[in-house]
Structures are given as C-alpha cells and as structure tokens.
Motif scaffolding. Structure first.
Motif, PDB file in Angstrom:
ATOM      1  N   ALA A   1       0.827  -1.209   0.000  1.00 36.72           N
ATOM      2  CA  ALA A   1       0.000   0.000   0.000  1.00 36.72           C
ATOM      3  C   ALA A   1       0.861   1.259   0.000  1.00 36.72           C
ATOM      4  O   ALA A   1       0.576   2.229  -0.715  1.00 36.72           O
ATOM      5  CB  ALA A   1      -0.932  -0.015   1.207  1.00 36.72           C
ATOM      6  N   LEU A   2       1.928   1.246   0.787  1.00 42.95           N
ATOM      7  CA  LEU A   2       2.819   2.407   0.833  1.00 42.95           C
ATOM      8  C   LEU A   2       3.487   2.630  -0.517  1.00 42.95           C
ATOM      9  O   LEU A   2       3.640   3.772  -0.976  1.00 42.95           O
ATOM     10  CB  LEU A   2       3.870   2.221   1.929  1.00 42.95           C
ATOM     11  N   ALA A   3       3.868   1.545  -1.166  1.00 43.48           N
ATOM     12  CA  ALA A   3       4.514   1.661  -2.478  1.00 43.48           C
ATOM     13  C   ALA A   3       3.567   2.219  -3.527  1.00 43.48           C
ATOM     14  O   ALA A   3       4.012   2.789  -4.536  1.00 43.48           O
ATOM     15  CB  ALA A   3       5.029   0.292  -2.920  1.00 43.48           C
ATOM     16  N   ARG A   4       2.268   2.087  -3.296  1.00 40.82           N
ATOM     17  CA  ARG A   4       1.264   2.584  -4.248  1.00 40.82           C
ATOM     18  C   ARG A   4       0.736   3.963  -3.862  1.00 40.82           C
ATOM     19  O   ARG A   4      -0.286   4.407  -4.377  1.00 40.82           O
ATOM     20  CB  ARG A   4       0.116   1.583  -4.356  1.00 40.82           C
ATOM     21  N   GLY A   5       1.418   4.617  -2.927  1.00 42.53           N
ATOM     22  CA  GLY A   5       1.090   6.008  -2.630  1.00 42.53           C
ATOM     23  C   GLY A   5       0.401   6.283  -1.317  1.00 42.53           C
ATOM     24  O   GLY A   5       0.122   7.446  -1.006  1.00 42.53           O
ATOM     25  N   ALA A   6       0.115   5.253  -0.507  1.00 37.82           N
ATOM     26  CA  ALA A   6      -0.513   5.485   0.791  1.00 37.82           C
ATOM     27  C   ALA A   6       0.468   6.135   1.757  1.00 37.82           C
ATOM     28  O   ALA A   6       1.690   6.044   1.583  1.00 37.82           O
ATOM     29  CB  ALA A   6      -1.031   4.173   1.373  1.00 37.82           C
ATOM     30  N   THR A   7      -0.065   6.753   2.791  1.00 34.50           N
ATOM     31  CA  THR A   7       0.755   7.381   3.826  1.00 34.50           C
ATOM     32  C   THR A   7       0.450   6.723   5.162  1.00 34.50           C
ATOM     33  O   THR A   7      -0.723   6.539   5.517  1.00 34.50           O
ATOM     34  CB  THR A   7       0.435   8.880   3.942  1.00 34.50           C
TER      35      THR A   7
ATOM     36  N   ASN B   1     -19.117  -3.554  -2.616  1.00 33.41           N
ATOM     37  CA  ASN B   1     -19.612  -4.858  -3.056  1.00 33.41           C
ATOM     38  C   ASN B   1     -18.686  -5.559  -4.048  1.00 33.41           C
ATOM     39  O   ASN B   1     -18.926  -6.721  -4.401  1.00 33.41           O
ATOM     40  CB  ASN B   1     -20.998  -4.713  -3.693  1.00 33.41           C
ATOM     41  N   ASP B   2     -17.653  -4.863  -4.478  1.00 28.96           N
ATOM     42  CA  ASP B   2     -16.738  -5.421  -5.475  1.00 28.96           C
ATOM     43  C   ASP B   2     -15.731  -6.356  -4.809  1.00 28.96           C
ATOM     44  O   ASP B   2     -14.536  -6.081  -4.730  1.00 28.96           O
ATOM     45  CB  ASP B   2     -16.019  -4.295  -6.217  1.00 28.96           C
TER      46      ASP B   2
ATOM     47  N   VAL C   1      -4.415  -3.081  11.010  1.00 28.86           N
ATOM     48  CA  VAL C   1      -4.137  -2.093   9.965  1.00 28.86           C
ATOM     49  C   VAL C   1      -5.467  -1.539   9.444  1.00 28.86           C
ATOM     50  O   VAL C   1      -6.327  -2.299   8.989  1.00 28.86           O
ATOM     51  CB  VAL C   1      -3.337  -2.715   8.808  1.00 28.86           C
ATOM     52  N   ALA C   2      -5.605  -0.209   9.492  1.00 27.77           N
ATOM     53  CA  ALA C   2      -6.821   0.461   9.052  1.00 27.77           C
ATOM     54  C   ALA C   2      -6.526   1.309   7.822  1.00 27.77           C
ATOM     55  O   ALA C   2      -5.958   2.394   7.940  1.00 27.77           O
ATOM     56  CB  ALA C   2      -7.378   1.331  10.172  1.00 27.77           C
ATOM     57  N   PRO C   3      -6.884   0.840   6.630  1.00 33.11           N
ATOM     58  CA  PRO C   3      -6.705   1.644   5.413  1.00 33.11           C
ATOM     59  C   PRO C   3      -7.902   2.566   5.195  1.00 33.11           C
ATOM     60  O   PRO C   3      -9.045   2.121   5.227  1.00 33.11           O
ATOM     61  CB  PRO C   3      -6.610   0.583   4.315  1.00 33.11           C
ATOM     62  N   VAL C   4      -7.638   3.859   5.009  1.00 31.21           N
ATOM     63  CA  VAL C   4      -8.700   4.841   4.827  1.00 31.21           C
ATOM     64  C   VAL C   4      -8.728   5.277   3.366  1.00 31.21           C
ATOM     65  O   VAL C   4      -7.704   5.719   2.821  1.00 31.21           O
ATOM     66  CB  VAL C   4      -8.504   6.061   5.749  1.00 31.21           C
ATOM     67  N   ILE C   5      -9.908   5.167   2.741  1.00 28.74           N
ATOM     68  CA  ILE C   5     -10.075   5.486   1.320  1.00 28.74           C
ATOM     69  C   ILE C   5     -11.171   6.552   1.200  1.00 28.74           C
ATOM     70  O   ILE C   5     -12.317   6.303   1.594  1.00 28.74           O
ATOM     71  CB  ILE C   5     -10.478   4.233   0.510  1.00 28.74           C
ATOM     72  N   PRO C   6     -10.863   7.724   0.694  1.00 30.08           N
ATOM     73  CA  PRO C   6     -11.898   8.754   0.541  1.00 30.08           C
ATOM     74  C   PRO C   6     -12.900   8.374  -0.553  1.00 30.08           C
ATOM     75  O   PRO C   6     -12.563   7.695  -1.523  1.00 30.08           O
ATOM     76  CB  PRO C   6     -11.100  10.000   0.136  1.00 30.08           C
ATOM     77  N   PHE C   7     -14.168   8.835  -0.388  1.00 27.15           N
ATOM     78  CA  PHE C   7     -15.152   8.670  -1.449  1.00 27.15           C
ATOM     79  C   PHE C   7     -16.007   9.940  -1.533  1.00 27.15           C
ATOM     80  O   PHE C   7     -16.090  10.730  -0.586  1.00 27.15           O
ATOM     81  CB  PHE C   7     -16.027   7.434  -1.214  1.00 27.15           C
TER      82      PHE C   7
ATOM     83  N   VAL D   1      -5.282   5.420   0.563  1.00 28.85           N
ATOM     84  CA  VAL D   1      -4.902   4.103   0.041  1.00 28.85           C
ATOM     85  C   VAL D   1      -5.453   3.934  -1.376  1.00 28.85           C
ATOM     86  O   VAL D   1      -6.617   4.214  -1.649  1.00 28.85           O
ATOM     87  CB  VAL D   1      -5.440   2.991   0.959  1.00 28.85           C
ATOM     88  N   SER D   2      -4.607   3.464  -2.267  1.00 25.80           N
ATOM     89  CA  SER D   2      -5.013   3.241  -3.647  1.00 25.80           C
ATOM     90  C   SER D   2      -5.958   2.043  -3.742  1.00 25.80           C
ATOM     91  O   SER D   2      -5.739   1.014  -3.082  1.00 25.80           O
ATOM     92  CB  SER D   2      -3.785   2.989  -4.525  1.00 25.80           C
ATOM     93  N   PRO D   3      -6.980   2.119  -4.589  1.00 24.67           N
ATOM     94  CA  PRO D   3      -7.883   0.973  -4.778  1.00 24.67           C
ATOM     95  C   PRO D   3      -7.163  -0.258  -5.311  1.00 24.67           C
ATOM     96  O   PRO D   3      -7.663  -1.376  -5.185  1.00 24.67           O
ATOM     97  CB  PRO D   3      -8.909   1.486  -5.792  1.00 24.67           C
ATOM     98  N   GLU D   4      -5.990  -0.058  -5.941  1.00 20.85           N
ATOM     99  CA  GLU D   4      -5.245  -1.191  -6.489  1.00 20.85           C
ATOM    100  C   GLU D   4      -4.377  -1.899  -5.446  1.00 20.85           C
ATOM    101  O   GLU D   4      -3.749  -2.921  -5.743  1.00 20.85           O
ATOM    102  CB  GLU D   4      -4.343  -0.728  -7.640  1.00 20.85           C
ATOM    103  N   SER D   5      -4.316  -1.383  -4.244  1.00 26.62           N
ATOM    104  CA  SER D   5      -3.489  -2.005  -3.208  1.00 26.62           C
ATOM    105  C   SER D   5      -3.994  -3.410  -2.894  1.00 26.62           C
ATOM    106  O   SER D   5      -5.207  -3.668  -2.879  1.00 26.62           O
ATOM    107  CB  SER D   5      -3.516  -1.156  -1.940  1.00 26.62           C
TER     108      SER D   5
END
Length: 490
Positions: A352-358, A413-414, A396-402, A381-385
């Motif tokens: 996740a960090l390598a894909r741009g997460a902080t 649902n995906d 680990v809590a990944p936060v994704i804005p929407f 967190v990137s959706p591709e992580s």
C-alpha cells in the motif's frame, strides 16, 4: 489423562485426545508443542492425532448418537446451563489460558469467555423449544405431521482467533439438537478447547457425545471423517480456501454443510456521520482481537469531507494503545498469532505504501521477540493495493476517501466476500438504504460490533453458508421428517 509437559498455571488441562469419554494419548504417541506468541515460550505438549485416532473418535460419536438423540430435551438443556455457570465461574482462568496460547489481552479474553458462555446459555433455552407442525393436506385426505430430528454425528472445525467462542457456538447447538460430535481445534490454540471439553464432561455430557482430536495433520484427519459416510454434517469456521476444499469433500457423501468463512468488511462513514461515533466504531471494528477477526473492518471508506480528520483522530487513538504481552497489566494490543501472519500484514502495508498510501501511524515492524505489529492507519490508500482485496487479519486500518454513495456501494460490493459491513450516518433512511444495498449477511449501523449469540451470524457469497446463533442456529443441526397419516372418513 496423559502425562505431558505443561506450563505452570495450565496443569489442570488434559492434553490427550478425548475419545469415547476417555482421555488418551495418540496411537503413535506423537505430540506437538504449543507456544505463547508473545514470548515464544513453550506452554504444553499436546497429543498429535493420526488417521487411526480420527477413526476411533468418529466411531465413538456414531456409537453414542442413538442414545443421545433420545435424551430428553430438558436433560440436554440442563447440561448446557451447568456448563454456562461453570465457564463463568472460571472466567479469569479460561482467559489466562486463551491469552497464553493466542495472545489477546486479558481484558479482551475475559470478554470472549463471557461471549462464549452466552452460547451455552442461549442454546440451553433453545433445546426445549424444538418444534414441528401439524396440518392437513389441501384435499383433507391426510394429516401432515412434521417433526425435527438431530442430523447425526457432526464434524466441527474451529479456528485459533476465537478458540472458546467458536467452540461453544458450534458445540452448544449440536448438544441442544441431540447430535454427537468430533471436534478438531486449531493447533495454535488447542488448550482452550481441551479445557472446554473437560468442563462439559464435568457437567455430565455423556461419553462419546463430544470427542476432541488435536492434530497438526488436519488434512488427513478431517478427510477421514469427510469420506467415511458416517458423519452427516460439517460445521467449519476458517478460510474460504479451506472451506471450498471441505465443500468438495462434503459433496461425495452429500453432507449437510455450514461454513463461516473469510471477510473483507467495508466500513462506510457518510458525510453526515457523527465523527466521534465513527472513530469509536472503527476502533471496535478494527482492533478487536488485534484485527484478527473475520468481522474486522478491512476497508474504511470515508467521505472526502471527513477523511482527513477521521484518519488523524483514528491514528491518535491507535497510537495511544499499549502493545505487549497480553498477560501483562495495561496491555491493549497483543501479538499476532505467528510469524507468517505478521509477515503477511507487513507485506500488505508495504504494498500500500509503495502505491502512494501514507502511514499516519505505525507501519513498521518492531524490534524484539514476539509476533507484535503496531496499530497502523494508512491514509489515501489506492484501490489497487493488495489489502483492498485481501483479508488483512492484523491491526491495519486503510482509509479510502469517497465522494458518491452509489460509487462507494459499488466499491464495497466489489469483492468475493460478503460477511459484514458497517454504515455510519445520522440519517435513518440513508442507513436503511445503504444497509439494504450492501451484499453482506450482517450490517453494523453506527456500531462496530455485530456479534451476539441471539443474532444469526453468517455471510453471503464466498463468506459462507448457513447461520450460527440466534433462533435459526439450531436449525443447522436438525432435519425435518414428514409423516403422512390418512384421516378416517366419517
């Protein structure tokens, strides 16, 4: 009872196989070691069963089935009620056993003991409420009498993350329904299951009704049961991959199957959510059992207007937690179960960090012994992580804005899984709308806790089949029988 090596404080736990009411060693005398994941300390050497032991255990269950099925419902009820009382009277001791072998803090372990005991009490009450039906055919010619009967000998397989609760959640309805059992606990946490079995013996459970087989060769032992044609039901809690294998095996003998499998829970925080409630819910949904729970919030979708504040406040709460040996006072977060589990978590964080997460907090392996991992919050967190499509099973809590609710439901649902979802909003109509649109078996609305013995626990899609707990939990262990009786013509 077999002779064994036991850590001080655990000496009252039998460490042999329970077969036909007798504790004994494995046929070949093999044992395996149980360690404390916080220290690596040896706790016990436990019997390591082989194929012959598996056969003997199932034969004992088959031999006991007929008489056990005919036991009065009140007798079965009172055994479970006595077990509830005894488990609660030994809450502190059982919590110490559980913490020693799987790591969760003592306070959390005590909570699991209470939760586990409730299944014993709940199904003690359901045992005397098994009902049927009586009606007539449409043409009035026959009476229709419907009865309920125990499905027969059951194979129960439990995981390491909730070793007591997952045991009682399966054993209690089986006992209530009149089924005999063979139980295979996880090799990481056999002591809790063995302690429970000893308690049930103490409460008067007859010989052969519950047989416990500990082993490091699960594939061989369970396959013997599945292919025998003698077992009539499989109840499994664990990974989706193993569940699929068991379902294929169950097909050969058309066994009844209930599966509680993996999860990938979405945690949705809407723009109108109360942020204090959402953060508190996130702590409960993410940090229970160090995140090693199928109900853990895996993907935190937060409306963009709240995402930054939510991440910072959640990170502040996570950073305050004390990581350490679960047996020590003041510990909030214990170790993960083993080295492989911790390595998986670190790999997912690194990706996740390598894909741009902080990393707002955590994200790095600590030094020292034990399988510890720091509570971690990842922002943007990137959706591709990888962790978006993989059950993290760690703190680990990944936060994704929407921005859009239709979009977030589509993303939530995906996934192949559908166990649980969480929705935080102050609009009741929005709560119902989003809950109905989520493809899951359970939804927590403004709460991070959904598990309760009075509620039907289970998922859809590849998260499983059937339900455990609630009024329907006993149905998994019962068959319908229909009698057609001609009516006398007057």
């Amino acid at each position: 009872m077999t002779s064994t090596t036991l850590h001080a404080g655990l000496a009252d736990i039998p460490t042999g196989l329970l077969i036909g009411g007798r504790w004994r060693a494995a046929n070949d005398g093999n044992v395996f070691e149980v360690e404390n994941p916080a220290t690596g300390e040896l706790l016990a050497s436990v019997a390591d069963a082989g194929p012959g032991d598996a056969d003997a255990a199932l034969d004992a269950a088959v031999a006991a089935q007929r008489s056990w099925a005919r036991t009065a419902p009140r007798v079965r009820s009172e055994i479970l009620r006595r077990a509830y009382d005894l488990v609660m009277s030994r809450q502190d001791w059982l919590a110490e056993v559980m913490t020693s072998e799987m790591g969760k803090p003592l306070a959390e372990a005590r909570g699991e003991v209470a939760y586990a005991a409730e299944f014993l009490r709940w199904f003690s009450e359901e045992a005397v409420r098994i009902s049927g039906d009586h009606t007539t055919t449409g043409d009035g010619a026959n009476r229709i009498i419907v009865t309920r009967e125990p499905v027969g000998p059951c194979v129960l397989i439990t995981p390491w993350n909730f070793p007591l609760a997952m045991g009682t959640r399966k054993i209690a309805p089986a006992v209530a329904a009149g089924c005999t059992m063979v139980l295979k606990p996880a090799p990481q946490t056999p002591l809790t299951s063995l302690a429970l079995a000893a308690i049930l013996q103490e409460c008067g459970l007859p010989e052969g009704v519950l047989n416990v087989v500990t082993t490091t060769d699960a594939a061989t032992v369970v396959q013997r049961w599945m292919s025998s044609g003698k077992a009539r039901k499989i109840s499994f809690t664990g990974s989706t991959g193993v569940g699929k294998v068991l379902l294929r095996q169950a097909a050969d003998t058309v066994m009844r199957s209930s599966m509680e499998l993996g999860g990938n829970a979405p945690f949705i925080v809407c723009a109108d959510a109360d942020i204090d409630t959402a953060v508190q819910g996130a702590m409960a949904a993410k940090m229970r059992n160090m995140g090693e729970a199928c109900t853990a919030a895996n993907r935190m979708y937060v409306h963009r207007s709240l995402a930054s504040e939510f991440s910072e406040r959640l990170a502040a709460r996570m950073a305050e937690l004390t990581v350490g040996n679960g047996l020590a006072d003041g510990t909030d977060v214990g170790p993960l179960i083993d080295a492989a589990g911790r390595a998986k978590v670190q790999h997912l964080v690194d990706d996740a960090l390598a894909r741009g997460a902080t990393a707002v907090t955590g994200g790095r392996l600590p030094d020292g012994p034990g399988y510890f991992y720091p509570p971690t919050v990842l922002a943007d967190v990137s959706p591709e992580s990888e962790l978006m499509s993989t059950e993290v099973f760690g703190p680990v809590a990944p936060v994704i804005p929407f921005d859009d609710e239709d979009d977030v439901i589509s993303r939530a649902n995906d996934t192949d899984w559908g166990l649980v979802g969480y929705v935080f909003t102050q609009d009741i109509d929005r709560a119902f709308d989003l809950s109905e649109r989520l493809e899951v078996g359970m939804v927590g609305v403004n709460t991070g806790v959904v598990s309760n013995p009075a509620a039907p626990f289970g998922g859809v899609k590849q998260s499983g089949l059937g339900r455990e707990g609630g009024k329907v939990g006993i149905d998994e262990f019962l068959e319908y029988k229909y009698l057609s009786v001609p009516r006398r013509r007057r």
